[in-house]
Scaffold this motif. Structure first.
Motif, PDB file in Angstrom:
ATOM      1  N   ALA A  74      -8.912   8.124   4.307  1.00 55.82           N
ATOM      2  CA  ALA A  74      -7.641   7.445   4.561  1.00 55.82           C
ATOM      3  C   ALA A  74      -6.845   7.263   3.271  1.00 55.82           C
ATOM      4  CB  ALA A  74      -7.887   6.091   5.214  1.00 55.82           C
ATOM      5  N   GLU A  75      -5.596   7.708   3.308  1.00 52.01           N
ATOM      6  CA  GLU A  75      -4.741   7.525   2.138  1.00 52.01           C
ATOM      7  C   GLU A  75      -4.534   6.046   1.825  1.00 52.01           C
ATOM      8  OE1 GLU A  75      -3.321  11.427   4.078  1.00 52.01           O
ATOM      9  OE2 GLU A  75      -4.044   9.463   4.762  1.00 52.01           O
ATOM     10  N   LEU A  76      -4.500   5.220   2.886  1.00 50.09           N
ATOM     11  CA  LEU A  76      -4.412   3.767   2.711  1.00 50.09           C
ATOM     12  C   LEU A  76      -5.465   3.098   3.570  1.00 50.09           C
ATOM     13  CD1 LEU A  76      -3.035   1.138   1.720  1.00 50.09           C
ATOM     14  CD2 LEU A  76      -1.448   1.339   3.642  1.00 50.09           C
ATOM     15  N   VAL A  77      -6.146   2.127   2.997  1.00 56.29           N
ATOM     16  CA  VAL A  77      -7.050   1.255   3.753  1.00 56.29           C
ATOM     17  C   VAL A  77      -6.477  -0.161   3.675  1.00 56.29           C
ATOM     18  CG1 VAL A  77      -9.386   0.346   4.016  1.00 56.29           C
ATOM     19  CG2 VAL A  77      -9.040   2.680   3.152  1.00 56.29           C
ATOM     20  N   GLY A 131       0.783  -1.231   0.000  1.00 57.45           N
ATOM     21  CA  GLY A 131       0.000   0.000   0.000  1.00 57.45           C
ATOM     22  C   GLY A 131       0.813   1.276   0.000  1.00 57.45           C
ATOM     23  N   ARG A 132       2.141   1.154  -0.022  1.00 58.11           N
ATOM     24  CA  ARG A 132       3.045   2.307  -0.125  1.00 58.11           C
ATOM     25  C   ARG A 132       2.767   3.353   0.966  1.00 58.11           C
ATOM     26  NH1 ARG A 132       0.769   1.635  -5.041  1.00 58.11           N
ATOM     27  NH2 ARG A 132      -0.187   3.714  -5.075  1.00 58.11           N
ATOM     28  N   LEU A 133       2.581   2.887   2.176  1.00 63.10           N
ATOM     29  CA  LEU A 133       2.284   3.784   3.283  1.00 63.10           C
ATOM     30  C   LEU A 133       3.469   4.703   3.565  1.00 63.10           C
ATOM     31  CD1 LEU A 133       0.254   4.565   5.533  1.00 63.10           C
ATOM     32  CD2 LEU A 133       1.423   2.874   6.997  1.00 63.10           C
ATOM     33  N   LYS A 134       3.177   5.982   3.738  1.00 60.29           N
ATOM     34  CA  LYS A 134       4.216   6.987   3.999  1.00 60.29           C
ATOM     35  C   LYS A 134       4.035   7.592   5.388  1.00 60.29           C
ATOM     36  CE  LYS A 134       4.279   8.454  -0.876  1.00 60.29           C
ATOM     37  NZ  LYS A 134       3.053   7.708  -1.280  1.00 60.29           N
ATOM     38  N   LYS A 135       5.125   8.110   5.915  1.00 60.35           N
ATOM     39  CA  LYS A 135       5.102   8.816   7.192  1.00 60.35           C
ATOM     40  C   LYS A 135       4.090   9.954   7.125  1.00 60.35           C
ATOM     41  CE  LYS A 135       8.137  11.234  10.436  1.00 60.35           C
ATOM     42  NZ  LYS A 135       9.537  11.691  10.695  1.00 60.35           N
ATOM     43  N   ALA A 152       2.654   0.581  11.500  1.00 58.03           N
ATOM     44  CA  ALA A 152       2.387   1.930  11.007  1.00 58.03           C
ATOM     45  C   ALA A 152       2.902   2.972  11.989  1.00 58.03           C
ATOM     46  CB  ALA A 152       0.890   2.109  10.776  1.00 58.03           C
ATOM     47  N   LEU A 153       2.664   2.757  13.276  1.00 59.74           N
ATOM     48  CA  LEU A 153       3.157   3.692  14.289  1.00 59.74           C
ATOM     49  C   LEU A 153       4.684   3.753  14.288  1.00 59.74           C
ATOM     50  CD1 LEU A 153       0.736   2.797  17.224  1.00 59.74           C
ATOM     51  CD2 LEU A 153       0.854   5.001  16.045  1.00 59.74           C
ATOM     52  N   ALA A 154       5.320   2.601  14.113  1.00 62.54           N
ATOM     53  CA  ALA A 154       6.786   2.570  14.086  1.00 62.54           C
ATOM     54  C   ALA A 154       7.348   3.390  12.939  1.00 62.54           C
ATOM     55  CB  ALA A 154       7.273   1.115  13.985  1.00 62.54           C
ATOM     56  N   TYR A 155       6.603   3.502  11.852  1.00 61.69           N
ATOM     57  CA  TYR A 155       7.063   4.235  10.675  1.00 61.69           C
ATOM     58  C   TYR A 155       6.457   5.636  10.565  1.00 61.69           C
ATOM     59  CZ  TYR A 155       9.221  -0.075   9.075  1.00 61.69           C
ATOM     60  OH  TYR A 155      10.015  -1.199   8.965  1.00 61.69           O
ATOM     61  N   ALA A 200      -7.699   9.155  -4.920  1.00 58.27           N
ATOM     62  CA  ALA A 200      -6.314   8.812  -5.259  1.00 58.27           C
ATOM     63  C   ALA A 200      -5.637   7.989  -4.162  1.00 58.27           C
ATOM     64  CB  ALA A 200      -5.486  10.055  -5.574  1.00 58.27           C
ATOM     65  N   GLY A 201      -6.455   7.354  -3.296  1.00 63.49           N
ATOM     66  CA  GLY A 201      -5.911   6.525  -2.230  1.00 63.49           C
ATOM     67  C   GLY A 201      -5.607   5.105  -2.683  1.00 63.49           C
ATOM     68  N   ARG A 202      -5.220   4.276  -1.723  1.00 65.68           N
ATOM     69  CA  ARG A 202      -4.872   2.877  -2.009  1.00 65.68           C
ATOM     70  C   ARG A 202      -5.614   1.963  -1.034  1.00 65.68           C
ATOM     71  NH1 ARG A 202      -1.388   6.777  -0.539  1.00 65.68           N
ATOM     72  NH2 ARG A 202      -0.160   5.372   0.767  1.00 65.68           N
TER      73      ARG A 202
END
Length: 337
Positions: free
Chosen positions: A229-232, A156-160, A180-183, A252-254
């Motif tokens: 949410a940018e990522l689900v 899902g290319r999750l970003k900070k 997710a929290l760690a990143y 434009a989310g993922r």
């Protein structure tokens, strides 16, 4: 040796069986710990059509190398390792891309072939990952489900700084939130069960939604200043949750589908086009073991917080029966030998 075996659905016992001998290219491992996974419970119920019986279960396996042929990873007898349980052919199209989790002839331990919830186990030497010597055995197996959560995050290319709505507060969903929290991302945990959401809040998740009582889309909009949410990450496999993912994804989310639904799910393709969302499958994991081990060992993901109980091998059959009856009482149970 002792091993945990399903003769057929609803029939689990701790059996005496022959100690395995390593074949060509295989290591012999003294198993020190093994995790009981939700898929093991599905196999116990007989609801996983991929499982064949009789079957020794177990794919979250850590142990000590007894013997090993020379291999490129430089592992040796005495090293502590975790097993990559997704055995691939190395020759098909997805394998040629490095996406070995999508192998056309994938064999999963405890599903297609015997697993490692036993005193000894043999496995291809090049599918072992070294553990730090001081990693507690009761935590080591959690690296395997963490790889699945990380794979969904990476697909899902999750970003900070982004929001990730995670549907399903089981072990994979909770580990995804911790990753997710760690990143530096902001998880939004969604579940029907308030106790699971309480667990997520205890682990540092600020935003939770009880989907049976609250308007999920409205709450998501409120948490994200209307962006959604940018990522689900859909981690439950429930058909309604899969449909919900389109409602809470940003334009434009993922969306990554990690959960495995039992039935086909109709989707509003007009919403997919209107929002231009990227929908991605996220199956098991590929090349995330080193990352998962590092996150647990450094404490960036505090894996011990999801560990409900540690048991002996002989206690595993009764634990499996009780988890099946009372799933809400357990997050993660590991066997230590």
């Amino acid at each position: 040796m002792l091993a945990i075996k399903y003769e057929k659905p609803w029939d689990v016992t701790c059996v005496n069986t022959e100690k395995p001998a390593p074949g060509q290219g295989e290591a012999l491992i003294k198993v020190r710990s093994a995790g009981i996974c939700g898929s093991d419970i599905g196999a116990f119920r007989g609801t996983n059509p991929l499982v064949t019986y009789p079957r020794i279960i177990g794919h979250e396996i850590a142990g000590e190398i007894i013997s090993i042929p020379e291999n490129k990873k430089g592992l040796k007898a005495g090293d502590h390792v975790i097993v990559d349980p997704y055995m691939y052919c190395g020759a098909c199209y997805p394998c040629s891309l490095g996406r070995t989790n999508c192998c056309e002839d994938l064999k999963v331990l405890g599903v297609h072939v015997d697993g490692g919830m036993s005193e000894y186990f043999t496995h291809p030497a090049d599918m072992l990952w070294k553990l730090p010597d001081d990693m507690p055995w009761e935590l080591a197996p959690i690296a395997e489900p963490l790889t699945i959560a990380l794979h969904g995050i990476h697909r899902g290319r999750l970003k900070k700084g982004e929001h990730v709505a995670i549907i399903g507060a089981g072990p994979i969903g909770i580990l995804a939130a911790m990753g997710a929290l760690a990143y530096g991302a902001e998880p939004i945990m969604i579940d029907l069960v308030e106790e699971r959401l309480e667990e997520a809040r205890r682990l540092g998740v600020r935003y939770t939604i009880q989907s049976g009582k609250e308007d999920v889309a409205a709450k998501t909009a409120g948490y994200t200043d209307g962006r959604m949410a940018e990522l689900v990450m859909e981690c439950s496999g429930a058909n309604a949750a899969i449909q919900m993912s389109l409602d809470i994804a940003a334009n434009a989310g993922r969306i990554t589908f990690t959960g495995w639904p039992k039935n086909e799910t109709p989707l509003m393709t007009g919403t997919i086009t209107k929002k231009e969302v990227d929908i991605l499958g996220a199956r098991t994991s590929a090349n995330e073991f080193e990352e998962a081990i590092e996150l647990i060992h450094t404490g960036k993901v505090d894996a011990g917080k999801i560990l409900t109980k540690v048991i002996s091998l002989q206690e595993a059959p009764e634990a499996i029966r009780d988890i099946e009856k009372n799933p809400g009482n357990y997050m993660k149970v590991n066997v230590v030998m």
